[in-house]
Design an enzyme around this catalytic site. Structure first.
Site: not given
Ligand code: NI
Length: 185
Positions: A137-138, A95-96, A53, A48, A141
């Site tokens: 999670h998204e 997480c990225l 991000q 995701g 964000h």
């Molecule tokens: Ni993340």
């Protein structure tokens, strides 16, 4: 299409609530942004990616659900809101924006989400398992909440030294360099 640089922990845009999407205002530029977001997420093997991000202040995210022996299901959510939650899940997440860091996060096991899809049409999603985890999670964000902020204080304190070490590495990371450049031959 292009791979974009992913903002890392410490960059203010990750901790600010994103701006609601006005579909008519963004519909011309949206396909290119979404294509870049999917390409970026795939390039780094993510499940995701939220717009903030990649430095874009809009309440939208992309999610890719991997299935065995089948192509992944790609989902776009604009202006998502969780309308129902149930059960508890306590599973490892990454997480990225925190490459290399993993921690167990307490979340709902099932969620119902209302959003608009990439065509601006209303959708309702009922999710459980990995999909429910990715949605929460998204959406976090997009609300300016990074996953470590969901951890209990003690866990956050324990992670602090590791975070500081990783942060130095992250400063030098730029995923957009993964773009294939045409080599003249
Ligand atoms: Ni993340």
């Amino acid at each position: 299409m292009a791979i974009r640089r992913i903002c890392k922990y410490g960059e203010p845009i990750l901790e600010r609530k994103t701006r609601k999407v006005d579909f008519d205002a963004v519909k011309k530029t949206l396909p290119a942004l979404l294509a870049d977001m999917f390409e970026t997420m795939e390039a780094v093997g993510g499940a995701g990616l939220a717009a903030n991000q990649v430095g874009v202040d809009l309440r939208l995210a992309v999610i890719s659900i991997k299935r065995e022996d089948e192509p992944p299901v790609n989902i776009v959510i604009l202006n998502p809101e969780i309308t129902e939650k149930s059960g508890v899940s306590h599973e490892e997440e990454g997480c990225l924006s925190f490459p290399g860091l993993f921690a167990k996060v307490r979340r709902a096991a099932k969620v119902k989400v209302r959003a608009l899809n990439e065509k601006g049409l209303p959708i309702e999603i009922n999710a459980e398992g990995l999909f429910a985890k990715a949605l929460q999670h998204e959406i976090d964000h997009l609300d300016g909440l990074v996953f470590v902020s969901r951890l209990p204080l003690m866990s956050r304190l324990k992670l602090k030294p590791a975070l500081l070490g990783l942060k130095k590495k992250w400063k030098k990371m730029d995923e957009s360099r993964l773009n294939k450049t045409d080599n003249a031959s």
